[in-house]
Write a protein that holds these residues in place. Structure first.
Motif, PDB file in Angstrom:
ATOM      1  N   GLN A  52      59.565 -88.571  29.664  1.00 63.02           N
ATOM      2  CA  GLN A  52      59.764 -89.606  28.544  1.00 63.02           C
ATOM      3  C   GLN A  52      58.234 -89.884  28.702  1.00 63.02           C
ATOM      4  N   ASN A  53      58.564 -90.731  30.201  1.00 66.43           N
ATOM      5  CA  ASN A  53      56.866 -91.061  30.487  1.00 66.43           C
ATOM      6  C   ASN A  53      56.967 -90.861  32.248  1.00 66.43           C
ATOM      7  N   GLY A  54      56.878 -89.612  32.676  1.00 66.96           N
ATOM      8  CA  GLY A  54      56.698 -88.765  34.059  1.00 66.96           C
ATOM      9  C   GLY A  54      56.718 -89.827  35.201  1.00 66.96           C
ATOM     10  N   GLN A  55      57.726 -91.163  35.270  1.00 64.04           N
ATOM     11  CA  GLN A  55      58.556 -92.067  36.528  1.00 64.04           C
ATOM     12  C   GLN A  55      59.035 -91.025  36.765  1.00 64.04           C
ATOM     13  N   ALA A  56      58.775 -91.045  38.322  1.00 64.82           N
ATOM     14  CA  ALA A  56      59.648 -90.912  39.269  1.00 64.82           C
ATOM     15  C   ALA A  56      61.088 -91.167  39.059  1.00 64.82           C
ATOM     16  N   MET A  57      62.330 -90.731  38.851  1.00 68.39           N
ATOM     17  CA  MET A  57      64.077 -91.079  39.048  1.00 68.39           C
ATOM     18  C   MET A  57      64.653 -90.223  40.062  1.00 68.39           C
ATOM     19  N   LEU A  58      65.875 -91.429  39.961  1.00 74.21           N
ATOM     20  CA  LEU A  58      67.285 -90.116  40.385  1.00 74.21           C
ATOM     21  C   LEU A  58      68.214 -90.306  39.468  1.00 74.21           C
ATOM     22  N   ILE A  59      68.363 -88.664  39.894  1.00 73.49           N
ATOM     23  CA  ILE A  59      70.129 -88.435  39.098  1.00 73.49           C
ATOM     24  C   ILE A  59      70.960 -87.853  39.919  1.00 73.49           C
ATOM     25  N   PRO A  60      71.686 -87.353  39.733  1.00 76.97           N
ATOM     26  CA  PRO A  60      73.435 -86.848  40.328  1.00 76.97           C
ATOM     27  C   PRO A  60      72.791 -85.597  41.167  1.00 76.97           C
ATOM     28  N   TRP A  61      72.615 -85.290  42.641  1.00 83.51           N
ATOM     29  CA  TRP A  61      72.406 -83.445  42.929  1.00 83.51           C
ATOM     30  C   TRP A  61      73.351 -82.515  41.830  1.00 83.51           C
ATOM     31  N   LEU A  62      74.468 -82.725  41.985  1.00 86.16           N
ATOM     32  CA  LEU A  62      75.382 -82.404  41.411  1.00 86.16           C
ATOM     33  C   LEU A  62      75.912 -82.743  40.187  1.00 86.16           C
ATOM     34  N   MET A  63      76.042 -82.338  39.539  1.00 87.52           N
ATOM     35  CA  MET A  63      75.724 -82.606  37.629  1.00 87.52           C
ATOM     36  C   MET A  63      77.532 -82.620  36.881  1.00 87.52           C
ATOM     37  N   SER A  64      77.968 -81.863  37.791  1.00 87.31           N
ATOM     38  CA  SER A  64      79.508 -82.056  37.302  1.00 87.31           C
ATOM     39  C   SER A  64      79.732 -83.093  38.187  1.00 87.31           C
ATOM     40  N   ILE A  65      79.420 -83.925  39.039  1.00 92.74           N
ATOM     41  CA  ILE A  65      80.633 -85.030  39.530  1.00 92.74           C
ATOM     42  C   ILE A  65      80.859 -86.192  39.108  1.00 92.74           C
ATOM     43  N   ASP A  66      82.182 -86.774  39.246  1.00 94.96           N
ATOM     44  CA  ASP A  66      81.945 -87.871  39.110  1.00 94.96           C
ATOM     45  C   ASP A  66      81.244 -88.922  39.462  1.00 94.96           C
ATOM     46  N   VAL A  67      80.577 -90.209  38.875  1.00 95.46           N
ATOM     47  CA  VAL A  67      78.983 -90.329  39.081  1.00 95.46           C
ATOM     48  C   VAL A  67      79.677 -91.707  39.932  1.00 95.46           C
ATOM     49  N   HIS A  68      80.835 -92.276  39.495  1.00 97.49           N
ATOM     50  CA  HIS A  68      81.839 -93.173  39.254  1.00 97.49           C
ATOM     51  C   HIS A  68      82.405 -93.231  40.657  1.00 97.49           C
ATOM     52  N   SER A  69      82.493 -91.848  41.598  1.00 99.33           N
ATOM     53  CA  SER A  69      83.462 -91.898  42.987  1.00 99.33           C
ATOM     54  C   SER A  69      82.493 -91.747  43.755  1.00 99.33           C
ATOM     55  N   THR A  70      83.461 -92.361  44.997  1.00 95.41           N
ATOM     56  CA  THR A  70      83.168 -92.740  46.675  1.00 95.41           C
ATOM     57  C   THR A  70      83.556 -91.540  47.580  1.00 95.41           C
ATOM     58  N   ASP A  71      84.112 -90.113  47.115  1.00 98.88           N
ATOM     59  CA  ASP A  71      84.916 -89.741  47.676  1.00 98.88           C
ATOM     60  C   ASP A  71      83.413 -88.926  47.910  1.00 98.88           C
ATOM     61  N   PRO A  72      83.533 -88.428  49.538  1.00 98.71           N
ATOM     62  CA  PRO A  72      81.840 -88.104  50.044  1.00 98.71           C
ATOM     63  C   PRO A  72      81.943 -86.254  49.323  1.00 98.71           C
ATOM     64  N   VAL A  73      80.764 -86.122  49.471  1.00100.68           N
ATOM     65  CA  VAL A  73      80.397 -84.793  49.171  1.00100.68           C
ATOM     66  C   VAL A  73      79.861 -83.813  50.657  1.00100.68           C
ATOM     67  N   THR A  74      80.977 -82.403  50.924  1.00 97.75           N
ATOM     68  CA  THR A  74      80.551 -81.958  52.471  1.00 97.75           C
ATOM     69  C   THR A  74      79.652 -80.880  52.054  1.00 97.75           C
ATOM     70  N   VAL A  75      78.784 -81.291  53.240  1.00 98.66           N
ATOM     71  CA  VAL A  75      77.522 -80.066  53.169  1.00 98.66           C
ATOM     72  C   VAL A  75      77.125 -79.581  54.508  1.00 98.66           C
ATOM     73  N   SER A  76      77.155 -78.248  54.265  1.00 98.92           N
ATOM     74  CA  SER A  76      77.261 -77.566  55.850  1.00 98.92           C
ATOM     75  C   SER A  76      76.091 -77.374  57.191  1.00 98.92           C
ATOM     76  N   GLN A  77      76.408 -78.232  57.703  1.00 98.78           N
ATOM     77  CA  GLN A  77      75.056 -78.031  58.170  1.00 98.78           C
ATOM     78  C   GLN A  77      74.356 -77.578  59.520  1.00 98.78           C
ATOM     79  N   ASP A  78      74.764 -76.405  58.666  1.00101.61           N
ATOM     80  CA  ASP A  78      73.929 -75.492  58.464  1.00101.61           C
ATOM     81  C   ASP A  78      72.775 -75.388  57.464  1.00101.61           C
TER      82      ASP A  78
END
Length: 107
Positions: A52-78
């Protein structure tokens, strides 16, 4: 990836993945105790442009994640190409948007 960390729990970090994605999240921990070496992050986001305005913004990386959760997401170091401390501006936007902290205003 060499497993060394100068990051503390809840530090805001940037991660460049082998897919090309750049993720901003809170650091939780490295887990190198098993054969599957992993990085645990909380509230992962990606930078995008607001259509809408061309400004940068942050959005959830995973669309189905509960944005209120503080549970960690695991990423393979590979899959991690680089880890870094994001710019103050990005870190501030992340803090306000995803940790519900308010930043002090300049007097």
């Amino acid at each position: 990836m060499l497993v060394t960390s100068n990051y503390k729990k809840n530090d805001i970090i940037g991660i460049k993945l082998s897919t090309g994605e750049e993720v901003v999240a809170r650091f939780d921990k490295f887990d190198s105790a098993t054969n599957q070496k992993t990085l645990h992050i909380v509230k992962p986001t990606v930078l995008t442009l607001n259509p809408q305005n061309g400004q940068a913004m942050l959005i959830p990386w995973l669309m189905s994640i509960d944005v209120h959760s503080t549970d960690p997401v695991t990423v393979s170091q590979d899959q991690i190409v680089a880890m870094y401390k994001p710019s103050k501006g990005i870190a501030d936007v992340y803090s306000v948007s995803y940790t519900h902290l308010t930043l002090p205003t300049k007097a």
